[in-house]
Design a protein around this motif. Sequence first.
Motif, PDB file in Angstrom:
ATOM      1  N   UNK A   1      -1.341   0.980  13.683  1.00  0.00           N
ATOM      2  CA  UNK A   1      -1.288   0.490  15.087  1.00  0.00           C
ATOM      3  C   UNK A   1      -1.496  -1.077  15.195  1.00  0.00           C
ATOM      4  N   UNK A   2      -0.569  -2.102  14.271  1.00  0.00           N
ATOM      5  CA  UNK A   2      -0.913  -3.337  14.199  1.00  0.00           C
ATOM      6  C   UNK A   2       0.506  -3.607  13.849  1.00  0.00           C
ATOM      7  N   UNK A   3       1.608  -2.830  12.305  1.00  0.00           N
ATOM      8  CA  UNK A   3       2.186  -3.879  12.009  1.00  0.00           C
ATOM      9  C   UNK A   3       3.992  -2.710  12.153  1.00  0.00           C
ATOM     10  N   UNK A   4       4.760  -3.955  12.503  1.00  0.00           N
ATOM     11  CA  UNK A   4       5.565  -2.749  13.046  1.00  0.00           C
ATOM     12  C   UNK A   4       6.020  -2.443  11.826  1.00  0.00           C
ATOM     13  N   UNK A   5       5.855  -2.800  10.197  1.00  0.00           N
ATOM     14  CA  UNK A   5       6.578  -2.088   8.844  1.00  0.00           C
ATOM     15  C   UNK A   5       4.879  -2.364   8.079  1.00  0.00           C
ATOM     16  N   UNK A   6       4.869  -1.129   7.772  1.00  0.00           N
ATOM     17  CA  UNK A   6       3.549  -1.276   7.004  1.00  0.00           C
ATOM     18  C   UNK A   6       3.470  -1.178   5.930  1.00  0.00           C
ATOM     19  N   UNK A   7       4.895  -0.648   5.557  1.00  0.00           N
ATOM     20  CA  UNK A   7       5.447  -0.877   4.084  1.00  0.00           C
ATOM     21  C   UNK A   7       5.024  -1.780   3.164  1.00  0.00           C
ATOM     22  N   UNK A   8       4.825  -3.517   3.855  1.00  0.00           N
ATOM     23  CA  UNK A   8       4.660  -4.817   3.545  1.00  0.00           C
ATOM     24  C   UNK A   8       2.576  -4.747   3.434  1.00  0.00           C
ATOM     25  N   UNK A   9       2.387  -3.849   3.819  1.00  0.00           N
ATOM     26  CA  UNK A   9       1.270  -4.319   3.795  1.00  0.00           C
ATOM     27  C   UNK A   9      -0.217  -2.830   3.071  1.00  0.00           C
ATOM     28  N   UNK A  10      -1.039  -4.022   2.797  1.00  0.00           N
ATOM     29  CA  UNK A  10      -2.181  -3.466   2.269  1.00  0.00           C
ATOM     30  C   UNK A  10      -3.777  -3.608   2.436  1.00  0.00           C
ATOM     31  N   UNK A  11      -4.104  -2.055   1.973  1.00  0.00           N
ATOM     32  CA  UNK A  11      -5.408  -2.298   2.628  1.00  0.00           C
ATOM     33  C   UNK A  11      -6.429  -3.689   2.169  1.00  0.00           C
ATOM     34  N   UNK A  12      -6.194  -4.238   0.716  1.00  0.00           N
ATOM     35  CA  UNK A  12      -6.721  -5.800   1.295  1.00  0.00           C
ATOM     36  C   UNK A  12      -6.680  -6.695   2.260  1.00  0.00           C
TER      37      UNK A  12
END
Length: 228
Positions: free
Chosen positions: A179-190
């Motif tokens: 919902x908030x990131x353009x590219x979820x591949x660079x984002x973790x749960x942490x």
Amino acid sequence: MSHILIVEDESHLADLERDYLKQAGFDVTVINRGDEAAQWLQKNEPDLVVLDLMLPGKDGLDICRDLRKSSELPVIMTTAKVEEVDRLIGLEIGADDYLCKPFSLRELVARVKAVLRRYSSSVEAESQPQSGQLVISENDTRACFGKSCTELTIVEVRLLMLLRKHPRQIFSRDQIIDGIYDDRRVVSDRTVDSHIKKLRKKLQEINPEHNYIQSVYGAGYRYDAEEI
């Protein structure tokens, strides 16, 4: 006159939807491909989108997800897929209503009018904030409670608005990432947890009496709409 965008690849159905909405007093634009609709929406701002789920070029879920990153534009999704999971996915990413095919064109008109009324009432209420209400400003990335304000990052604004739009609904970390990131591949749960922690701290500084963002063990986070 409200402007309605219809995104529907079935030309006959799109024409019928356009005719009924025009008879009801709306200005209507029809686009048959998802990728073309996405490009059109970058340069135009209708009052509501009637959005089919299955589209050539780009599907309705992706279009709706992209819209919600920067806009509260009302969306009514239409689809022939009636499984409950599809219905939930459509609403979780920010659709305001959902119609399963085949549907009555009169019902479509009624739903359009109802969603526009709700949206208009919501905008009016937000423009006249009451004391004791958390106010979020996208333009200058701030959140205010009474006379106390805190500066937010762009991601924090997106996060807070995503949760606040669906009070008490539990969002998993994956749903927040989508919902908030353009590219979820660079984002973790942490990363999500870190943003939640920082956002909570900022909100507690301006209103220590209320916990706006609550953790739900093993599930995710939700916004507590009960404001003081």
